[in-house]
Design a protein around this motif. Structure first.
Motif, PDB file in Angstrom:
ATOM      1  N   UNK A 171      -7.185  -5.731  12.719  1.00 55.06           N
ATOM      2  CA  UNK A 171      -7.735  -4.548  12.073  1.00 55.06           C
ATOM      3  C   UNK A 171      -6.785  -3.997  11.037  1.00 55.06           C
ATOM      4  N   UNK A 172      -7.260  -3.011  10.266  1.00 53.73           N
ATOM      5  CA  UNK A 172      -6.451  -2.401   9.230  1.00 53.73           C
ATOM      6  C   UNK A 172      -5.405  -1.479   9.843  1.00 53.73           C
ATOM      7  N   UNK A 173      -4.375  -1.226   9.058  1.00 54.33           N
ATOM      8  CA  UNK A 173      -3.233  -0.450   9.529  1.00 54.33           C
ATOM      9  C   UNK A 173      -3.000   0.672   8.524  1.00 54.33           C
ATOM     10  N   UNK A 174      -2.783   1.885   9.003  1.00 51.46           N
ATOM     11  CA  UNK A 174      -2.548   3.030   8.129  1.00 51.46           C
ATOM     12  C   UNK A 174      -1.060   3.342   8.084  1.00 51.46           C
ATOM     13  N   UNK A 175      -0.530   3.438   6.858  1.00 47.84           N
ATOM     14  CA  UNK A 175       0.910   3.602   6.718  1.00 47.84           C
ATOM     15  C   UNK A 175       1.208   4.480   5.502  1.00 47.84           C
ATOM     16  N   UNK A 176       2.410   4.340   4.944  1.00 45.10           N
ATOM     17  CA  UNK A 176       2.859   5.164   3.822  1.00 45.10           C
ATOM     18  C   UNK A 176       3.467   4.261   2.753  1.00 45.10           C
ATOM     19  N   UNK A 177       3.763   4.836   1.589  1.00 44.24           N
ATOM     20  CA  UNK A 177       4.228   4.080   0.434  1.00 44.24           C
ATOM     21  C   UNK A 177       5.718   4.325   0.186  1.00 44.24           C
ATOM     22  N   UNK A 231       3.854  -3.481 -12.109  1.00 44.42           N
ATOM     23  CA  UNK A 231       3.939  -3.001 -10.727  1.00 44.42           C
ATOM     24  C   UNK A 231       3.194  -3.931  -9.777  1.00 44.42           C
ATOM     25  N   UNK A 232       3.790  -4.126  -8.585  1.00 42.19           N
ATOM     26  CA  UNK A 232       3.141  -4.857  -7.496  1.00 42.19           C
ATOM     27  C   UNK A 232       3.085  -3.939  -6.275  1.00 42.19           C
ATOM     28  N   UNK A 233       2.006  -4.025  -5.514  1.00 39.73           N
ATOM     29  CA  UNK A 233       1.914  -3.370  -4.210  1.00 39.73           C
ATOM     30  C   UNK A 233       1.855  -4.465  -3.138  1.00 39.73           C
ATOM     31  N   UNK A 234       2.724  -4.387  -2.187  1.00 46.40           N
ATOM     32  CA  UNK A 234       2.819  -5.424  -1.156  1.00 46.40           C
ATOM     33  C   UNK A 234       3.451  -4.835   0.092  1.00 46.40           C
ATOM     34  N   UNK A 235       3.455  -5.613   1.181  1.00 45.76           N
ATOM     35  CA  UNK A 235       4.106  -5.149   2.407  1.00 45.76           C
ATOM     36  C   UNK A 235       4.669  -6.345   3.176  1.00 45.76           C
ATOM     37  N   UNK A 236       5.886  -6.179   3.624  1.00 43.94           N
ATOM     38  CA  UNK A 236       6.573  -7.112   4.514  1.00 43.94           C
ATOM     39  C   UNK A 236       7.195  -6.344   5.672  1.00 43.94           C
ATOM     40  N   UNK A 237       6.627  -5.182   5.946  1.00 41.43           N
ATOM     41  CA  UNK A 237       7.117  -4.304   6.992  1.00 41.43           C
ATOM     42  C   UNK A 237       5.962  -3.397   7.402  1.00 41.43           C
ATOM     43  N   UNK A 238       6.245  -2.362   8.139  1.00 44.13           N
ATOM     44  CA  UNK A 238       5.189  -1.457   8.600  1.00 44.13           C
ATOM     45  C   UNK A 238       4.879  -0.385   7.572  1.00 44.13           C
ATOM     46  N   UNK A 239       5.254  -0.598   6.346  1.00 44.56           N
ATOM     47  CA  UNK A 239       4.930   0.304   5.249  1.00 44.56           C
ATOM     48  C   UNK A 239       4.652  -0.531   3.996  1.00 44.56           C
ATOM     49  N   UNK A 240       3.991   0.084   3.027  1.00 45.96           N
ATOM     50  CA  UNK A 240       3.657  -0.574   1.767  1.00 45.96           C
ATOM     51  C   UNK A 240       4.743  -0.278   0.750  1.00 45.96           C
ATOM     52  N   UNK A 241       5.137  -1.302  -0.013  1.00 43.02           N
ATOM     53  CA  UNK A 241       6.153  -1.143  -1.053  1.00 43.02           C
ATOM     54  C   UNK A 241       5.510  -1.264  -2.426  1.00 43.02           C
ATOM     55  N   UNK A 242       5.798  -0.295  -3.282  1.00 37.66           N
ATOM     56  CA  UNK A 242       5.398  -0.374  -4.682  1.00 37.66           C
ATOM     57  C   UNK A 242       6.632  -0.820  -5.474  1.00 37.66           C
ATOM     58  N   UNK A 243       6.622  -2.064  -5.918  1.00 41.79           N
ATOM     59  CA  UNK A 243       7.741  -2.614  -6.686  1.00 41.79           C
ATOM     60  C   UNK A 243       7.431  -2.494  -8.164  1.00 41.79           C
TER      61      UNK A 243
END
Length: 248
Positions: A171-177, A231-243
């Motif tokens: 399922x989807x996961x709700x997190x922060x940026x 800009x890229x939006x991605x995640x390799x952890x429990x949060x989303x990273x805007x690079x």
């Protein structure tokens, strides 16, 4: 008295008939040389076999290292931007969503970032080489690679990544940026020293080295226009990273 005399010539002739001269057998004479030749050929054959086997072992080890079975995962995260000026009432009714596929092995992870919906951003491949401690971003729009040391405080190790995406697949996961600001510093002409994985990803493409803006002299206060950045939006952890990658 009768004296008997023998003819010496006849005696020598008789002796020549009665006592044959010993001759060497040609087969026996050639036997030692043939034995030495066959022994040498056997040694050369054994050395050749040993060389081939050692090559197979080393080659097999390399193939196992670089072509170990990889597992493909799909995951999605919704996120809210809690940075300054983006909290509370400014949050949209529908939270942005990031989807990605990741291929994970014991030594690397490749993330496929599709183009985002309803917001700016670029499609990309992001490769994390855990052995070399390097990360490479391939902008699929520009066909350009950007390389930077692996940020272990953001990128989870392989097994933790597998656990994370195993949860996300249900399922989807709700997190922060989290914001990451990178700056291009120099061009890389030869990608071979960067290792097998990055060379395979970036070979034949313009490749640049990057640094984090905060690590530059003066703290990287100077900002660039949006035309110089992507800009890229991605995640390799429990949060989303805007690079955000900008030219120096």
């Amino acid at each position: 008295m009768v004296k008997i005399a023998f003819n010496s010539a006849l005696a020598q002739k008789a002796l020549g008939k009665d006592v044959p001269v010993a001759e060497k057998d040609p087969e026996l004479a050639s036997a030692p040389a043939g034995t030495e030749g066959s022994t040498g050929r056997c040694l050369l054959t054994l050395l050749g076999i040993a060389f081939i086997l050692s090559g197979l072992i080393v080659g097999g080890a390399c193939l196992y290292r670089y072509f170990t079975p990889k597992r493909l995962y799909h995951g999605a995260m919704q996120f809210s931007d809690v940075s300054a000026g983006a909290g509370g009432e400014n949050q949209p009714y529908y939270l942005p969503r990031v989807e990605e596929e990741v291929e994970i092995s014991d030594s690397m992870a490749v993330i496929s970032v599709p183009p985002p919906r309803f917001r700016p951003g670029d499609p990309a491949y992001i490769l994390h080489d855990f052995n070399r401690k390097l990360t490479a971003y391939l902008d699929l729009t520009l066909r350009t690679c950007f390389v930077i040391p692996l940020n272990t405080s953001v990128v989870l190790p392989p097994q933790d990544l597998i656990d994370l995406f195993s949860q996300l697949m249900s399922g989807s996961y709700r997190s922060y940026l989290v914001h990451e600001d990178l700056v291009v510093t120099e061009r890389i002409d030869d990608v071979k020293p960067l290792g097998f994985y990055i060379r395979r990803l970036c070979d034949g493409k313009e490749t640049y080295r990057m640094q984090r803006r905060a690590s530059l002299p003066g703290g990287g206060i100077q900002k660039r226009s949006a035309d110089d950045c992507f800009t890229f939006h991605h995640f390799e952890n429990k949060f989303v990273t805007e690079t955000r990658i900008c030219k120096a």
